[in-house]
Design a protein around this motif. Structure first.
Motif, short mmCIF file in Angstrom:
data_model
loop_
_atom_site.label_atom_id
_atom_site.label_comp_id
_atom_site.label_asym_id
_atom_site.label_seq_id
_atom_site.Cartn_x
_atom_site.Cartn_y
_atom_site.Cartn_z
N TYR A 88 10.74 -4.18 16.57
CA TYR A 88 9.79 -5.24 15.72
C TYR A 88 9.04 -5.88 16.79
CZ TYR A 88 11.59 -5.82 11.16
OH TYR A 88 11.87 -5.73 9.88
N GLU A 116 3.78 -13.49 12.24
CA GLU A 116 3.53 -11.96 12.03
C GLU A 116 4.65 -11.32 12.53
OE1 GLU A 116 0.00 -9.23 13.68
OE2 GLU A 116 -0.46 -11.14 13.41
N THR A 117 4.79 -10.20 11.47
CA THR A 117 5.91 -9.33 12.03
C THR A 117 5.76 -7.88 11.45
OG1 THR A 117 8.33 -9.00 11.92
CG2 THR A 117 7.29 -9.62 9.82
N SER A 118 5.97 -6.88 12.38
CA SER A 118 5.82 -5.62 11.97
C SER A 118 6.59 -4.72 12.72
CB SER A 118 4.26 -5.22 12.34
OG SER A 118 3.93 -5.31 13.73
N TYR A 119 7.08 -3.38 12.57
CA TYR A 119 7.67 -2.74 13.43
C TYR A 119 7.09 -1.12 13.75
CZ TYR A 119 9.65 -1.13 8.98
OH TYR A 119 10.09 -0.69 7.65
N ASP A 120 7.39 -0.61 14.68
CA ASP A 120 7.08 0.92 15.12
C ASP A 120 8.46 1.53 14.80
OD1 ASP A 120 4.60 0.44 15.53
OD2 ASP A 120 4.88 -0.16 17.56
N ALA A 149 3.13 -9.75 7.25
CA ALA A 149 4.09 -8.77 7.61
C ALA A 149 3.58 -7.21 7.13
CB ALA A 149 5.33 -8.79 6.68
N ARG A 150 3.88 -6.39 8.16
CA ARG A 150 3.35 -4.94 7.86
C ARG A 150 4.83 -3.99 7.98
NH1 ARG A 150 -0.33 -7.63 10.81
NH2 ARG A 150 -2.45 -7.53 9.79
N TYR A 151 5.14 -3.49 6.95
CA TYR A 151 6.27 -2.64 7.14
C TYR A 151 5.94 -1.04 6.68
CZ TYR A 151 9.03 -7.15 6.69
OH TYR A 151 9.28 -8.40 6.92
N PRO A 167 0.86 1.10 5.97
CA PRO A 167 2.11 0.39 6.12
C PRO A 167 2.05 -0.55 4.56
CG PRO A 167 0.44 -0.38 7.53
CD PRO A 167 -0.04 0.85 7.09
N VAL A 195 1.65 -3.95 3.44
CA VAL A 195 1.16 -5.29 4.02
C VAL A 195 1.36 -6.63 2.93
CG1 VAL A 195 -0.86 -6.60 5.04
CG2 VAL A 195 -0.36 -4.26 5.30
N ASP A 247 6.82 -9.42 16.98
CA ASP A 247 6.60 -10.48 16.12
C ASP A 247 5.66 -11.70 16.62
OD1 ASP A 247 8.44 -9.62 14.22
OD2 ASP A 247 9.99 -10.78 15.17
#
Length: 167
Positions: free
Chosen positions: A118, A134-138, A44-46, A54, A56, A120
């Motif tokens: 997100y 895997e998850t991240s968001y812009d 995960a990257r937030y 970010p 991680v 994913d």
């Protein structure tokens, strides 16, 4: 126009339910259920525009532990996700979700609001359940309001206050 199989349609619905469960269990602080939305090897990257790098997290226990420790009873969160764009390829899938979030942190006298998308990746594990790999968001935006600037703000109740029958 492509014709989708029943298996693909079922997978698409399972993926929608998975993301909704991810947010519901996060907001309700149901940490074991939240952890079960994640693959063992999740990444995960937030991050926000305010962070240079970010945050991680690698692994289910690491990510779920961070959320549990960071979003305890003193922090109230609400996440709303919609507009899913999902693609299924066998036991793998990917998706994009629009989201909005509100985070109320009375101890820091702040309310954070934001929105974004997100991205994913998912996997159907050996037990037949889809999980987030895997998850991240812009972020489109993130704002913070000091509760000192809004003296009329009062949190009337939340699920984790002393004496509450919920939570």
């Amino acid at each position: 126009m492509s014709i989708r199989s029943l298996e693909e349609l079922a997978a698409l619905e399972d993926l929608r339910q998975l993301k909704y469960r991810y947010f519901r269990t996060l907001d309700l602080k149901r940490w074991d259920e939240f952890a079960d939305t994640l693959a063992d090897d999740v990444v995960a990257r937030y991050g926000t525009h305010a962070l240079r790098d970010p945050l991680v997290f690698e692994g289910r226990a690491t990510l779920a532990g961070f959320m549990r420790d960071s979003l305890g009873p003193a922090v109230t969160t609400v996440h709303v996700a919609n507009h899913p764009e999902l693609t299924v390829d066998g036991s793998r899938a990917s998706g994009s979700w629009a989201f909005e979030d509100t985070v109320i942190v009375p101890d820091a006298k702040s309310v954070i609001r934001g929105a974004g998308y997100y991205t994913d990746r998912y996997r159907c594990d050996d037990d037949g359940r889809w999980r987030i790999v895997e998850t991240s968001y812009d972020r489109i935006y993130e704002s913070i309001t000091s509760l000192d600037d809004t003296p009329s703000f009062k949190l009337l109740s939340h699920m984790w206050e002393a004496g509450s029958q919920q939570g």
